[in-house]
Scaffold this active site. Structure first.
Site, PDB file in Angstrom:
ATOM      1  N   ASP A  46      33.756  32.704  37.222  1.00  0.00           N
ATOM      2  CA  ASP A  46      34.477  33.972  37.290  1.00  0.00           C
ATOM      3  C   ASP A  46      34.839  34.205  38.762  1.00  0.00           C
ATOM      4  O   ASP A  46      34.414  33.476  39.662  1.00  0.00           O
ATOM      5  CB  ASP A  46      33.666  35.135  36.701  1.00  0.00           C
ATOM      6  CG  ASP A  46      34.587  36.289  36.256  1.00  0.00           C
ATOM      7  OD1 ASP A  46      35.764  36.327  36.689  1.00  0.00           O
ATOM      8  OD2 ASP A  46      34.142  37.160  35.501  1.00  0.00           O
TER       9      ASP A  46
HETATM   10  C1  BGC Z   1      37.004  39.105  35.445  1.00  0.00           C
HETATM   11  C2  BGC Z   1      37.537  37.998  34.574  1.00  0.00           C
HETATM   12  C3  BGC Z   1      38.985  37.751  34.885  1.00  0.00           C
HETATM   13  C4  BGC Z   1      39.111  37.418  36.355  1.00  0.00           C
HETATM   14  C5  BGC Z   1      40.509  37.071  36.795  1.00  0.00           C
HETATM   15  C6  BGC Z   1      37.327  38.903  36.907  1.00  0.00           C
HETATM   16  O1  BGC Z   1      37.044  40.030  37.655  1.00  0.00           O
HETATM   17  O2  BGC Z   1      35.626  39.231  35.245  1.00  0.00           O
HETATM   18  O3  BGC Z   1      37.348  38.291  33.225  1.00  0.00           O
HETATM   19  O4  BGC Z   1      39.505  36.741  34.093  1.00  0.00           O
HETATM   20  O5  BGC Z   1      38.658  38.523  37.114  1.00  0.00           O
HETATM   21  O6  BGC Z   1      41.339  38.146  36.793  1.00  0.00           O
END
Ligand code: BGC
Length: 770
Positions: A299
Site C-alpha cells: 500500500d
Molecule cells: C489506500 C489504497 C489505495 C492507495 C492508492 C492508499 O492510501 O490505502 O487503498 O489504493 O492509497 O491510492
C-alpha cells in the site's frame, strides 16, 4: 544512457525479445510474438536486465507533474522524471487521461534503455467518471450480475483514459462501522463478500486482459485491515487463526480463484507483524498454498512505514523484509528503488527473489498487451466516446436503484402518491450534488450527481417545497483534508418546521456527507452528524408523516428514528444517478429489494456487532425477568441489532413455507438438497433475496450461530409462488481449523431460510456417523 537504438541492436544480436515494445520488431516478426510463451520472453528479458532495471520494475511512483507540460527541473518531480528516463520506474499511479498517460509512457519507451512500458494504476473504486454507488451500497443489492456490470463500466471508462490497472476491489470483511473504509467493501460476511469479490474481479478484468476496455484488478488489503482495532484507521489488527481463515481470507481466495492479477497489502499489522512484511500470509498462503502467480504491491508507502511501526530499524531493512515477505512492487515509498541494489550487492538479499518479483510484474504487463503495444490503451477518440457514455449512466442508475434498502414502511407512506400532494423535502443533503458521489472518486468532477431534489422535481404532479433545515458541512468539502461536520447552527429549523406543517408528506434526506466515510474517516459516533437529529425530531413533532432517506457510507445507530419515524429508506451514497434512483424508488417506479450487507447497531457500544457471532457459554438470561446478571449481555441495551444482516423490505410482502431437505441423514461427502417455497403475498411485483444459513451445532472449533451459505435473487409477480432450490456441498459445510486446514466434520446441522439473517424457517440434518 543507451537508447532505443541500443535495444534494437540487442534484439538483432539474438536475445529473442520479439513481441517486445518496438513496433518495427513486431512487424518484422508478427507470428513469433504470439507463439512465444510469455515466460520465455520474460527469461530473455531478465537475462539482459541490470539490477537497477530490475529494482526499477519493482518501483511505482505517484503522478507528479503535468506530464504534457515542460519537464520538471528540480525537487521530487525532477528525480521521478530522471528515474523514468533511466528505467527505474515500472509503474505509475494517478496519471490519467490519454494525453497524460501517453506522455509518461513515451518517456519510458523512448528514453529508457529497455523501453519496458509502464503499467498505469488508478483507484477505480466505484466507477471512474460516471460513478456507481459506493461499494457497500452495491453489496446491498446482492445482485452479482449488476455488480459485475458496474465494475465493467468503471473499467471501460478508466481503460479508455489510459489506465490499465485498478486498485480494487477492496475485499476486506469489516464488522466495525466506526471504520471509515467499510464504505469501500462488501460488508461483514465472508460468503457474500467472496461472491462479490469474484464478481468485481470479473467485471474489471473481463475475459481478456489485453482488451483495451478492461483493467487488471487488485484484491486489497491483504489482509486484516478491516479488523482495525476500535475501528481506528491504520490501527493494529489482532485476528485469531480461525477468524483469519474463516472470515478474513475467503474473499481474497475467491478473488484469486476468479483470476485477480494483483494483490495489495495494507497499512496494518496482523498479529503484530505488518502485513507488508508478513511472510506467512504473502509467501506461505498467497503465493504458496494458493499458487498466486500475479504480483503483490504494497500500500502507499507502507514499506517505509514498517520502520515507524517499530518492525525494522531502517528503510533498507524495510525493503529487505518486504521483498522477502513477497511484496513485488513498492508504491511510492522509494524503498525498493533506493535499497534493492545495495542489498543484493552486499549479499543481504537473494537476487532470485528480485527476479521472481520482476517476472510476476512483467507477466502482467504481457497479459495486458502492453509489451506488444505500450500505447494499446491510448486512443483519444475511444476516450471521448467511452468516458461518460450515456449507456454508463443507465447502468449506474440501475445499480443505484438495486442498492437501496427499505428499512421501514409502517404507515405505507411509500410509494408516494404521484398527484395532488404537498411534499416538503428537507435536509442539506437533499439538494447536494457532491456528497452523493461518495468518497474515492478522483476522476469524476465535483457536483455532478443528480441530487434528490432534482430527481424528485421530475415528478410534476405534486407540489414540492425544498428547505435546507440545517447545514451539514462547515467550510470546505474535500477528500484530502479533514472536513468539519460539527455544525451547531439551528437558524434554519423554523422554516423546515413550517414547510413540514404545510405538507402531506415530509421527505427528509439526512445522514453523512460523502467525505465523512472512506480512508482516514473513522468515527466514534454513529449518530446523524451535526444538528440533524434535533432537526428530525422537531420536524417529526410538526408532521408525523416523515419519510427518512438516509445517506451514509456505513451503518448508523439511528435507534430513535427506527422507533419513531414511520418510513426509512437506506440510500447510502449512490453515485452520479443518486437523485433519479431515490425518486424512482420513493414514487414506486422501482420496488426496492436491497438487503443490508452489514448489521446496524442500536448504539455505538454494541460495535463490532455482526450476525455470524459465536454463542458463548451463556447466551441467554437463565431466568428472564429475575434480574439475573450472569449471562452474556449489556446492562443498558439488548444484544440484538437495530437491523440485522440481510434485512430489507419491499413494497410487496413475501411468505416463506415448505422448507425441505431431500433427507435428514447424509453420508460424508454427500450433497444436501434444500428447497423452499416463496410466495409474493402483497400488492406489487417484487424481488426478494432468498437467503440460506446454516449452523454447525458443534465442531472441533466453535462454529458461529449462523453462516450464510447460499442466496438467490427471485423476481415474483404479485401472487406468484415459486420453489427455490439450494445445494449444500462440502464447500459450504466445512470450515478451517486453527492450523488453517479445511475440514468437514460429522455432526448435526441446522438449516435456516428466509428474507434476512433472523426471520427464517428452520430444519436440520445429520452428517456422517459420530
Ligand atoms: C489506500 C489504497 C489505495 C492507495 C492508492 C492508499 O492510501 O490505502 O487503498 O489504493 O492509497 O491510492
Amino acid at each position: 544512457m543507451r537508447t532505443r537504438m541500443s535495444l534494437a541492436l540487442l534484439i538483432v544480436s539474438g536475445l529473442m525479445l520479439s513481441g517486445f515494445t518496438v513496433k518495427q520488431d513486431r512487424n518484422m516478426n508478427p507470428t513469433q510474438s504470439s507463439n512465444d510463451s510469455i515466460e520465455a520472453k520474460i527469461d530473455s528479458l531478465l537475462s539482459i536486465m541490470t539490477l537497477e532495471e530490475k529494482a526499477g520494475q519493482m518501483n511505482q511512483y505517484n503522478g507528479f507533474w503535468e506530464v504534457t507540460g515542460p519537464a520538471p527541473k528540480d525537487g521530487d518531480a525532477a528525480l521521478k522524471y530522471e528515474h523514468l528516463r533511466n528505467g527505474r520506474v515500472g509503474a505509475m499511479l494517478t496519471v490519467r487521461g490519454v494525453d497524460q498517460v501517453r506522455a509518461v509512457q513515451e518517456i519510458v519507451v523512448n528514453e529508457s534503455r529497455l523501453g519496458i512500458p509502464l503499467i498505469i494504476g488508478f483507484d477505480v473504486i466505484h466507477g471512474y467518471k460516471t460513478l456507481s454507488p459506493i461499494p457497500l451500497a452495491e453489496a446491498a443489492s446482492w445482485d452479482l450480475e449488476a455488480i459485475k456490470k458496474s465494475a465493467a463500466v468503471g473499467a471501460a471508462e478508466a481503460a479508455a483514459s489510459g489506465i490499465n490497472w485498478t486498485f480494487a476491489p477492496m475485499v476486506d470483511v469489516s464488522r466495525d462501522a466506526r471504520w471509515g473504509r467499510v464504505m469501500e467493501g462488501g460488508g461483514e460476511d465472508p460468503y457474500l463478500g467472496s461472491k462479490i469479490a469474484a464478481a468485481r474481479v470479473k467485471g474489471f478484468q473481463g475475459n481478456d486482459l489485453s482488451d483495451p476496455l478492461t483493467v487488471a484488478a487488485t484484491a486489497k488489503h491483504f489482509a486484516g485491515y478491516g479488523f482495525a482495532e476500535a475501528g481506528r484507521e491504520y490501527n493494529k489488527a489482532d485476528i485469531g487463526t480461525s477468524t483469519l481463515f474463516n472470515m478474513v481470507l475467503p474473499p481474497f481466495k475467491a478473488a484469486e480463484e476468479a483470476g485477480v492479477r494483483t494483490f495489495m497489502t495494507g497499512f496494518n499489522t496482523l498479529n503484530e507483524i505488518p502485513v507488508t512484511g508478513n511472510e506467512f500470509i504473502l509467501r506461505e498462503i498467497l503465493k504458496g498454498k494458493w499458487g498466486f502467480d500475479g504480483f503483490v504491491i504494497s500500500d502507499y508507502a507502507s514499506i517505509e512505514e514498517m520502520v515507524v511501526h517499530g518492525f525494522v530499524k531502517d528503510e533498507k531493512m524495510a525493503a529487505k523484509k518486504a521483498v522477502e515477505a513477497g511484496v513485488d512492487m513498492d508504491m511510492e515509498a522509494y524503498s525498493y528503488v533506493n535499497e534493492i541494489v545495495g542489498l543484493v550487492n552486499e549479499g543481504k538479499l537473494d537476487e532470485a527473489l528480485v527476479d521472481d518479483a520482476v517476472r510476476r510484474i512483467l507477466r502482467v504487463k504481457y497479459e495486458l498487451g502492453l509489451m506488444d503495444d505500450p500505447y494499446r490503451y491510448l486512443d483519444a477518440q475511444r476516450e471521448k466516446e467511452v468516458v461518460g457514455n450515456p449507456a454508463h449512466h443507465e447502468a449506474v442508475l440501475d445499480m443505484a436503484k438495486k442498492s437501496i434498502v427499505l428499512l421501514k414502511n409502517e404507515r405505507n407512506l411509500l410509494p408516494l402518491k404521484k398527484n395532488g400532494q404537498n411534499i416538503a423535502l428537507i435536509g442539506d443533503l437533499a439538494d447536494d450534488k457532491n456528497s452523493p458521489l461518495g468518497s474515492w472518486r478522483i476522476a469524476s468532477d465535483d457536483n455532478t450527481a443528480v441530487s434528490v431534489l432534482e430527481g424528485m422535481q421530475k415528478y410534476k404532479g405534486n407540489k414540492l417545497t425544498f428547505v435546507q433545515g440545517a447545514q451539514l458541512v462547515v467550510g470546505e468539502e474535500s477528500f484530502l483534508t479533514e472536513v468539519n461536520f460539527n455544525t451547531t447552527d439551528k437558524s434554519g429549523f423554523p422554516a423546515a418546521v413550517k414547510a413540514a406543517k404545510n405538507a402531506d408528506v415530509v421527505v427528509m434526506v439526512l445522514g453523512e456527507h460523502g467525505f465523512q466515510s472512506g480512508e482516514g474517516r473513522s468515527r466514534t459516533n454513529l449518530d446523524l452528524p451535526g444538528v440533524q437529529q434535533e432537526l428530525l425530531e422537531e420536524v417529526y413533532t410538526a408532521n408525523k408523516n416523515v419519510v427518512l432517506v438516509l445517506n451514509n457510507g456505513r451503518p448508523l445507530a439511528i435507534d430513535w428514528a427506527a422507533e419513531n419515524i414511520p418510513t426509512i429508506v437506506e440510500a447510502w451514497q449512490l453515485g452520479t444517478q443518486t437523485g433519479n434512483a431515490v425518486a424512482q424508488v420513493l414514487y414506486g417506479d422501482y420496488n426496492p429489494s436491497g438487503k443490508l450487507p452489514m448489521t446496524f447497531p442500536r448504539n455505538i457500544g454494541q460495535t463490532p456487532i455482526y450476525y455470524n457471532h459465536q454463542n458463548t457459554g451463556r447466551p441467554e438470561d437463565p431466568q428472564p425477568g429475575a434480574d439475573m446478571v450472569w449471562w452474556s449481555h449489556y446492562m443498558d441495551v439488548e444484544n440484538t441489532p437495530l437491523y440485522p444482516f440481510g434485512y430489507g423490505l419491499s413494497y410487496t410482502t413475501f411468505k416463506y413455507d415448505n422448507l425441505k431437505l431431500n433427507k435428514n441423514q447424509f453420508e460424508m461427502g454427500e450433497d444436501v438438497q434444500v428447497s423452499v417455497d416463496i410466495t409474493n403475498t402483497g400488492n406489487y411485483d417484487g424481488k426478494e433475496v432468498v437467503q440460506l444459513y446454516i449452523r454447525d451445532l458443534y465442531g472441533s472449533t466453535v462454529r458461529p450461530v449462523r453462516e450464510l451459505k447460499g442466496f438467490e435473487l427471485v423476481e415474483l409477480k404479485k401472487g406468484e409462488r415459486r420453489t427455490v432450490n439450494f445445494t449444500l456441498t462440502e464447500e459450504e459445510l466445512g470450515f478451517y481449523n486453527n492450523k488453517g486446514e479445511y475440514l468437514v466434520e460429522p455432526g448435526e446441522f441446522e438449516v435456516f431460510v428466509g428474507g434476512n439473517s433472523v426471520e427464517t424457517l428452520k430444519t436440520s440434518f445429520t452428517l456422517g456417523e459420530e
